[in-house]
Design a protein around this motif. Sequence first.
Motif, PDB file in Angstrom:
ATOM      1  N   MET A   1       3.632 -65.338  66.727  1.00 12.54           N
ATOM      2  CA  MET A   1       3.666 -63.989  67.245  1.00 12.54           C
ATOM      3  C   MET A   1       2.236 -63.493  67.471  1.00 12.54           C
ATOM      4  SD  MET A   1       5.772 -60.830  65.661  1.00 12.54           S
ATOM      5  CE  MET A   1       4.859 -59.371  65.334  1.00 12.54           C
ATOM      6  N   GLU A   2       2.023 -62.891  68.603  1.00 14.78           N
ATOM      7  CA  GLU A   2       0.695 -62.402  68.962  1.00 14.78           C
ATOM      8  C   GLU A   2       0.445 -61.032  68.323  1.00 14.78           C
ATOM      9  OE1 GLU A   2      -1.478 -61.035  73.012  1.00 14.78           O
ATOM     10  OE2 GLU A   2      -0.242 -62.840  73.110  1.00 14.78           O
ATOM     11  N   ASN A   3      -0.791 -60.818  67.833  1.00 14.36           N
ATOM     12  CA  ASN A   3      -1.155 -59.525  67.254  1.00 14.36           C
ATOM     13  C   ASN A   3      -1.264 -58.476  68.341  1.00 14.36           C
ATOM     14  OD1 ASN A   3      -1.320 -60.442  64.624  1.00 14.36           O
ATOM     15  ND2 ASN A   3      -3.498 -60.860  64.738  1.00 14.36           N
ATOM     16  N   GLN A   4      -0.772 -57.305  68.054  1.00 12.71           N
ATOM     17  CA  GLN A   4      -0.876 -56.171  68.966  1.00 12.71           C
ATOM     18  C   GLN A   4      -2.050 -55.317  68.512  1.00 12.71           C
ATOM     19  OE1 GLN A   4       1.169 -55.466  71.640  1.00 12.71           O
ATOM     20  NE2 GLN A   4       2.207 -57.409  71.319  1.00 12.71           N
ATOM     21  N   GLN A   5      -2.745 -54.730  69.451  1.00  7.97           N
ATOM     22  CA  GLN A   5      -3.885 -53.892  69.130  1.00  7.97           C
ATOM     23  C   GLN A   5      -3.558 -52.443  69.438  1.00  7.97           C
ATOM     24  OE1 GLN A   5      -7.567 -55.016  70.926  1.00  7.97           O
ATOM     25  NE2 GLN A   5      -8.730 -53.503  69.808  1.00  7.97           N
ATOM     26  N   LEU A   6      -3.921 -51.573  68.521  1.00  3.12           N
ATOM     27  CA  LEU A   6      -3.746 -50.140  68.696  1.00  3.12           C
ATOM     28  C   LEU A   6      -5.119 -49.505  68.776  1.00  3.12           C
ATOM     29  CD1 LEU A   6      -1.886 -47.644  68.718  1.00  3.12           C
ATOM     30  CD2 LEU A   6      -2.118 -47.592  66.245  1.00  3.12           C
ATOM     31  N   LYS A   7      -5.323 -48.670  69.799  1.00  4.55           N
ATOM     32  CA  LYS A   7      -6.594 -47.973  69.975  1.00  4.55           C
ATOM     33  C   LYS A   7      -6.364 -46.475  69.810  1.00  4.55           C
ATOM     34  CE  LYS A   7      -9.587 -49.870  73.089  1.00  4.55           C
ATOM     35  NZ  LYS A   7     -10.085 -50.137  74.440  1.00  4.55           N
ATOM     36  N   VAL A   8      -7.241 -45.834  69.068  1.00  3.12           N
ATOM     37  CA  VAL A   8      -7.240 -44.381  68.932  1.00  3.12           C
ATOM     38  C   VAL A   8      -8.531 -43.918  69.590  1.00  3.12           C
ATOM     39  CG1 VAL A   8      -7.086 -42.429  67.349  1.00  3.12           C
ATOM     40  CG2 VAL A   8      -5.965 -44.592  66.755  1.00  3.12           C
ATOM     41  N   ASP A   9      -8.424 -43.571  70.865  1.00  2.28           N
ATOM     42  CA  ASP A   9      -9.609 -43.274  71.665  1.00  2.28           C
ATOM     43  C   ASP A   9     -10.420 -42.096  71.139  1.00  2.28           C
ATOM     44  OD1 ASP A   9      -9.322 -45.374  73.449  1.00  2.28           O
ATOM     45  OD2 ASP A   9      -8.087 -44.208  74.826  1.00  2.28           O
ATOM     46  N   ASN A  10      -9.728 -41.009  70.735  1.00  7.19           N
ATOM     47  CA  ASN A  10     -10.490 -39.830  70.307  1.00  7.19           C
ATOM     48  C   ASN A  10     -11.219 -40.046  68.980  1.00  7.19           C
ATOM     49  OD1 ASN A  10      -8.142 -39.770  68.779  1.00  7.19           O
ATOM     50  ND2 ASN A  10      -7.930 -37.553  68.871  1.00  7.19           N
ATOM     51  N   LEU A  11     -10.867 -41.096  68.226  1.00  5.59           N
ATOM     52  CA  LEU A  11     -11.599 -41.432  67.000  1.00  5.59           C
ATOM     53  C   LEU A  11     -12.485 -42.662  67.190  1.00  5.59           C
ATOM     54  CD1 LEU A  11      -8.815 -40.963  64.283  1.00  5.59           C
ATOM     55  CD2 LEU A  11     -10.620 -39.364  64.908  1.00  5.59           C
ATOM     56  N   GLY A  12     -12.339 -43.316  68.324  1.00  8.17           N
ATOM     57  CA  GLY A  12     -13.135 -44.517  68.578  1.00  8.17           C
ATOM     58  C   GLY A  12     -12.770 -45.667  67.663  1.00  8.17           C
ATOM     59  N   LEU A  13     -11.482 -45.783  67.318  1.00 14.09           N
ATOM     60  CA  LEU A  13     -11.040 -46.832  66.396  1.00 14.09           C
ATOM     61  C   LEU A  13     -10.090 -47.796  67.083  1.00 14.09           C
ATOM     62  CD1 LEU A  13     -10.275 -44.803  63.160  1.00 14.09           C
ATOM     63  CD2 LEU A  13     -12.074 -46.481  63.468  1.00 14.09           C
ATOM     64  N   GLU A  14     -10.152 -49.039  66.638  1.00  8.47           N
ATOM     65  CA  GLU A  14      -9.227 -50.068  67.104  1.00  8.47           C
ATOM     66  C   GLU A  14      -8.682 -50.795  65.887  1.00  8.47           C
ATOM     67  OE1 GLU A  14     -10.912 -52.634  70.047  1.00  8.47           O
ATOM     68  OE2 GLU A  14     -11.846 -50.976  71.120  1.00  8.47           O
ATOM     69  N   SER A  15      -7.400 -51.160  65.952  1.00 13.60           N
ATOM     70  CA  SER A  15      -6.773 -51.840  64.817  1.00 13.60           C
ATOM     71  C   SER A  15      -7.299 -53.266  64.639  1.00 13.60           C
ATOM     72  CB  SER A  15      -5.259 -51.856  64.963  1.00 13.60           C
ATOM     73  OG  SER A  15      -4.873 -52.540  66.136  1.00 13.60           O
ATOM     74  N   LEU A  16      -7.762 -53.855  65.723  1.00 12.27           N
ATOM     75  CA  LEU A  16      -8.318 -55.211  65.657  1.00 12.27           C
ATOM     76  C   LEU A  16      -9.745 -55.205  66.175  1.00 12.27           C
ATOM     77  CD1 LEU A  16      -5.338 -57.296  67.098  1.00 12.27           C
ATOM     78  CD2 LEU A  16      -5.931 -56.962  64.695  1.00 12.27           C
ATOM     79  N   THR A  17     -10.606 -55.940  65.484  1.00 13.99           N
ATOM     80  CA  THR A  17     -11.981 -56.124  65.920  1.00 13.99           C
ATOM     81  C   THR A  17     -12.249 -57.622  65.971  1.00 13.99           C
ATOM     82  OG1 THR A  17     -12.609 -54.074  64.806  1.00 13.99           O
ATOM     83  CG2 THR A  17     -14.394 -55.538  65.421  1.00 13.99           C
ATOM     84  N   ASN A  18     -12.595 -58.103  67.135  1.00 14.36           N
ATOM     85  CA  ASN A  18     -12.819 -59.546  67.337  1.00 14.36           C
ATOM     86  C   ASN A  18     -11.611 -60.370  66.907  1.00 14.36           C
ATOM     87  OD1 ASN A  18     -15.456 -59.078  68.277  1.00 14.36           O
ATOM     88  ND2 ASN A  18     -16.252 -59.055  66.189  1.00 14.36           N
ATOM     89  N   GLY A  19     -10.407 -59.825  67.163  1.00 12.70           N
ATOM     90  CA  GLY A  19      -9.178 -60.545  66.834  1.00 12.70           C
ATOM     91  C   GLY A  19      -8.777 -60.471  65.379  1.00 12.70           C
ATOM     92  N   LYS A  20      -9.554 -59.760  64.556  1.00  9.24           N
ATOM     93  CA  LYS A  20      -9.254 -59.633  63.130  1.00  9.24           C
ATOM     94  C   LYS A  20      -8.945 -58.178  62.789  1.00  9.24           C
ATOM     95  CE  LYS A  20     -12.165 -63.474  61.775  1.00  9.24           C
ATOM     96  NZ  LYS A  20     -13.286 -63.921  60.973  1.00  9.24           N
ATOM     97  N   GLU A  21      -8.178 -57.992  61.715  1.00  7.75           N
ATOM     98  CA  GLU A  21      -7.810 -56.646  61.283  1.00  7.75           C
ATOM     99  C   GLU A  21      -9.056 -55.837  60.932  1.00  7.75           C
ATOM    100  OE1 GLU A  21      -5.673 -55.872  57.399  1.00  7.75           O
ATOM    101  OE2 GLU A  21      -4.019 -55.731  58.827  1.00  7.75           O
ATOM    102  N   ASN A  22      -9.113 -54.605  61.433  1.00  3.95           N
ATOM    103  CA  ASN A  22     -10.242 -53.712  61.177  1.00  3.95           C
ATOM    104  C   ASN A  22     -10.006 -52.990  59.844  1.00  3.95           C
ATOM    105  OD1 ASN A  22     -12.104 -51.636  61.120  1.00  3.95           O
ATOM    106  ND2 ASN A  22     -11.820 -51.040  63.248  1.00  3.95           N
TER     107      ASN A  22
END
Length: 56
Positions: A1-22
């Motif tokens: 199963m492929e990891n899904q990424q969630l971005k929160v633009d107004n906080l500048g956060l992403e759930s994955l960084t370089n394919g790894k959990e942030n």
Amino acid sequence: MENQQLKVDNLGLESLTNGKENPTFKLIISVLTNISELERDSILERQQEGMGIAKA
């Protein structure tokens, strides 16, 4: 199963960084989850108090 990424633009956060959990994202989600659980418990407690008053 492929990891899904969630971005929160107004906080500048992403759930994955370089394919790894942030870890920062995970911490923020954990804190928000705990706050929502506390609020839900508070709502239920106030509801029970109101029902008790109504019955009295």
